[in-house]
Design a protein around this motif. Sequence first.
Motif, PDB file in Angstrom:
ATOM      1  N   GLN A  27      65.673  46.553  67.255  1.00 59.26           N
ATOM      2  CA  GLN A  27      66.514  47.677  67.655  1.00 59.26           C
ATOM      3  C   GLN A  27      67.082  47.499  69.055  1.00 59.26           C
ATOM      4  O   GLN A  27      67.329  48.467  69.759  1.00 59.26           O
ATOM      5  CB  GLN A  27      65.709  48.970  67.549  1.00 59.26           C
ATOM      6  CG  GLN A  27      65.247  49.211  66.139  1.00 59.26           C
ATOM      7  CD  GLN A  27      64.667  50.596  65.939  1.00 59.26           C
ATOM      8  OE1 GLN A  27      64.748  51.464  66.787  1.00 59.26           O
ATOM      9  NE2 GLN A  27      64.088  50.799  64.778  1.00 59.26           N
ATOM     10  N   ARG A 100      68.740  52.599  68.422  1.00 62.77           N
ATOM     11  CA  ARG A 100      67.725  53.222  67.553  1.00 62.77           C
ATOM     12  C   ARG A 100      68.303  54.431  66.817  1.00 62.77           C
ATOM     13  O   ARG A 100      68.130  54.594  65.612  1.00 62.77           O
ATOM     14  CB  ARG A 100      66.517  53.620  68.396  1.00 62.77           C
ATOM     15  CG  ARG A 100      65.397  54.204  67.596  1.00 62.77           C
ATOM     16  CD  ARG A 100      64.252  54.654  68.518  1.00 62.77           C
ATOM     17  NE  ARG A 100      63.136  55.048  67.717  1.00 62.77           N
ATOM     18  CZ  ARG A 100      62.013  54.367  67.597  1.00 62.77           C
ATOM     19  NH1 ARG A 100      61.853  53.255  68.258  1.00 62.77           N
ATOM     20  NH2 ARG A 100      61.045  54.810  66.830  1.00 62.77           N
ATOM     21  N   THR A 101      69.026  55.274  67.542  1.00 64.54           N
ATOM     22  CA  THR A 101      69.631  56.468  66.925  1.00 64.54           C
ATOM     23  C   THR A 101      70.730  56.073  65.950  1.00 64.54           C
ATOM     24  O   THR A 101      70.829  56.635  64.849  1.00 64.54           O
ATOM     25  CB  THR A 101      70.174  57.403  68.020  1.00 64.54           C
ATOM     26  OG1 THR A 101      69.109  57.734  68.920  1.00 64.54           O
ATOM     27  CG2 THR A 101      70.763  58.671  67.432  1.00 64.54           C
ATOM     28  N   THR A 104      69.153  54.971  62.801  1.00 66.26           N
ATOM     29  CA  THR A 104      68.628  56.105  62.044  1.00 66.26           C
ATOM     30  C   THR A 104      69.756  56.831  61.308  1.00 66.26           C
ATOM     31  O   THR A 104      69.612  57.200  60.138  1.00 66.26           O
ATOM     32  CB  THR A 104      67.865  57.074  62.972  1.00 66.26           C
ATOM     33  OG1 THR A 104      66.791  56.345  63.592  1.00 66.26           O
ATOM     34  CG2 THR A 104      67.316  58.255  62.201  1.00 66.26           C
ATOM     35  N   GLY A 108      70.169  57.073  57.329  1.00 67.18           N
ATOM     36  CA  GLY A 108      70.367  58.361  56.652  1.00 67.18           C
ATOM     37  C   GLY A 108      71.568  58.308  55.725  1.00 67.18           C
ATOM     38  O   GLY A 108      71.522  58.796  54.588  1.00 67.18           O
ATOM     39  N   MET A 147      63.574  53.939  54.675  1.00 70.33           N
ATOM     40  CA  MET A 147      63.417  54.730  55.893  1.00 70.33           C
ATOM     41  C   MET A 147      61.946  54.771  56.312  1.00 70.33           C
ATOM     42  O   MET A 147      61.621  54.658  57.497  1.00 70.33           O
ATOM     43  CB  MET A 147      63.952  56.145  55.700  1.00 70.33           C
ATOM     44  CG  MET A 147      63.890  56.991  56.952  1.00 70.33           C
ATOM     45  SD  MET A 147      64.837  56.343  58.344  1.00 70.33           S
ATOM     46  CE  MET A 147      66.386  57.192  58.098  1.00 70.33           C
ATOM     47  N   LYS A 150      61.269  51.559  57.966  1.00 70.55           N
ATOM     48  CA  LYS A 150      61.830  51.544  59.316  1.00 70.55           C
ATOM     49  C   LYS A 150      60.904  52.280  60.275  1.00 70.55           C
ATOM     50  O   LYS A 150      60.604  51.814  61.367  1.00 70.55           O
ATOM     51  CB  LYS A 150      63.222  52.172  59.331  1.00 70.55           C
ATOM     52  CG  LYS A 150      63.846  52.248  60.721  1.00 70.55           C
ATOM     53  CD  LYS A 150      65.116  53.082  60.694  1.00 70.55           C
ATOM     54  CE  LYS A 150      65.758  53.208  62.045  1.00 70.55           C
ATOM     55  NZ  LYS A 150      64.908  53.800  63.057  1.00 70.55           N
ATOM     56  N   LEU A 151      60.464  53.464  59.875  1.00 73.29           N
ATOM     57  CA  LEU A 151      59.592  54.266  60.733  1.00 73.29           C
ATOM     58  C   LEU A 151      58.246  53.568  60.966  1.00 73.29           C
ATOM     59  O   LEU A 151      57.682  53.644  62.063  1.00 73.29           O
ATOM     60  CB  LEU A 151      59.374  55.652  60.124  1.00 73.29           C
ATOM     61  CG  LEU A 151      60.632  56.523  60.033  1.00 73.29           C
ATOM     62  CD1 LEU A 151      60.354  57.797  59.240  1.00 73.29           C
ATOM     63  CD2 LEU A 151      61.192  56.836  61.418  1.00 73.29           C
TER      64      LEU A 151
END
Length: 154
Positions: A27, A100-101, A104, A108, A147, A150-151
Amino acid sequence: MKASPRHQAAAIYGTIISGSVMAAAPQDSVLTVVVLVLVTVFVYWLAERYADLLGAYAHGHHLTRADVRHSFSEGLPLIRASYAPLIVLIAAALLGADTRTALTIAMGFTIAWLFLMGYIAGRRRGVTGWPHVIVTGAAGLFGIVLMILKLALH
């Protein structure tokens, strides 16, 4: 023009591959993620097309240049499927999101995109009720698992 079953399958597969790479990518840089996704999707496309041609050859088919061109073009939706998540990733970064955002947000989008592809596949088949919910949910579940990956990794 209505997508063929092979095109639709390749598009779903390409979206899952893109999401997988985005989930596991470092990231530190959006550019790094974009390059990793494009290179990985290209390698998968090349491998899939090679396997398709090798399978035909192994079963006695004489392959012409036209056959090879057709095989490679049949798999292009796999590559094209990576564009939408990457556009979302790049747009988020250009609008000021950190890597990172932005990832995300792109993940999504990928989840929503997979749900939509499952929904469309069910509609094209004429599926209704619970079977349609299952078809839609199964496609989206791939994105949810990515997801979670990823987390867990970051």
